[in-house]
Enzyme design. Sequence first.
Site, PDB file in Angstrom:
ATOM      1  CE1 TYR A  84     -46.815  32.475  93.389  1.00 26.30           C
ATOM      2  CE2 TYR A  84     -47.248  31.629  95.592  1.00 26.30           C
ATOM      3  CZ  TYR A  84     -46.385  31.816  94.526  1.00 26.30           C
ATOM      4  OH  TYR A  84     -45.106  31.343  94.606  1.00 26.30           O
ATOM      5  CE  LYS A 144     -46.082  29.454  91.445  1.00 26.56           C
ATOM      6  NZ  LYS A 144     -45.156  29.169  90.322  1.00 26.56           N
ATOM      7  CG  ASP A 159     -47.667  35.536  77.032  1.00 24.32           C
ATOM      8  OD1 ASP A 159     -47.627  34.774  78.025  1.00 24.32           O
ATOM      9  OD2 ASP A 159     -48.624  36.294  76.811  1.00 24.32           O
ATOM     10  CB  VAL A 160     -45.134  30.505  79.097  1.00 26.66           C
ATOM     11  CG1 VAL A 160     -43.621  30.582  78.961  1.00 26.66           C
ATOM     12  CG2 VAL A 160     -45.618  31.172  80.383  1.00 26.66           C
TER      13      VAL A 160
END
Length: 273
Positions: free
Chosen positions: A178, A182, A82-83
């Site tokens: 989102y 980003k 899990d990053v």
Amino acid sequence: MYPLSGFDGKVAVVTGAGRMRSIGRAIAVELAKAGCAVALTGSGRPREKFPPEEQAAGWRDIESVADEIREFGGQALPVVSDVADPVQVDRLLATVLDAFGRVDIVVNNAAAARGPDRLPVLDLDVKTWDRVLAVNLRGPFLMTRAFGRRMVEQGDGGIFVNISSIGGKLSGAGSAAYSASKAALQSLTSSTAKELGEHGIRVNALCPGVVGTSRLDDVDPASWAEYVRAQVPLRRVGEPADIAAAAVFLASAEAGWVTGQCWNVDGGQLTIR
């Protein structure tokens, strides 16, 4: 055209590489074909949540991608991680070093799945917001910090390729979490490129447009086709291979003077920045 160079003896890490139709899988495979030993991560998603096509194919997530790489003689190390968890990121680094002794290339591709985040801001649940930002932004930060420290210690440079999105530039309605994640990833790319350049470490981002992966299966194909006809000058959906080709180039010696960039790979949808 001559082949890209600079991959012999290099070790790459690609996060979010376990889906059958995905950018991460394509990047991991192409880096392995270029000559890298590749560690590839996945979140360990339960099989009951696999898309129907993966279930029908007997897909095994990162294990299947690792087997694909080994079949053509490449070196592959699948690691569930899990990053967004700093402990697991540190464990991932230790696992890669135990297996390969070094790290040279990191592709931060892992991203939160589309779904409950695609709502107006006024209707967006805080936990959903936090999860998107955790995977899409906290994850690349943790990966960059841990693996960047190791690259500095090694003393011979390194490469980060962050997979962002044109969504971080378009900032469309109904995609605030989102888009914000980003856009912030693009800013992180710029800042770390400026900080790590003196160590010979290059940091760039790719901003894909509409790419034909399983993450887009929540919208019917006719709607995507209409969107592409209206918005994409090349009049086609991108393929994972299109993004992988750009990522491999950025990781190559031929891109040795490219850093701090956020390139659109989108069929011409954005042409002004």
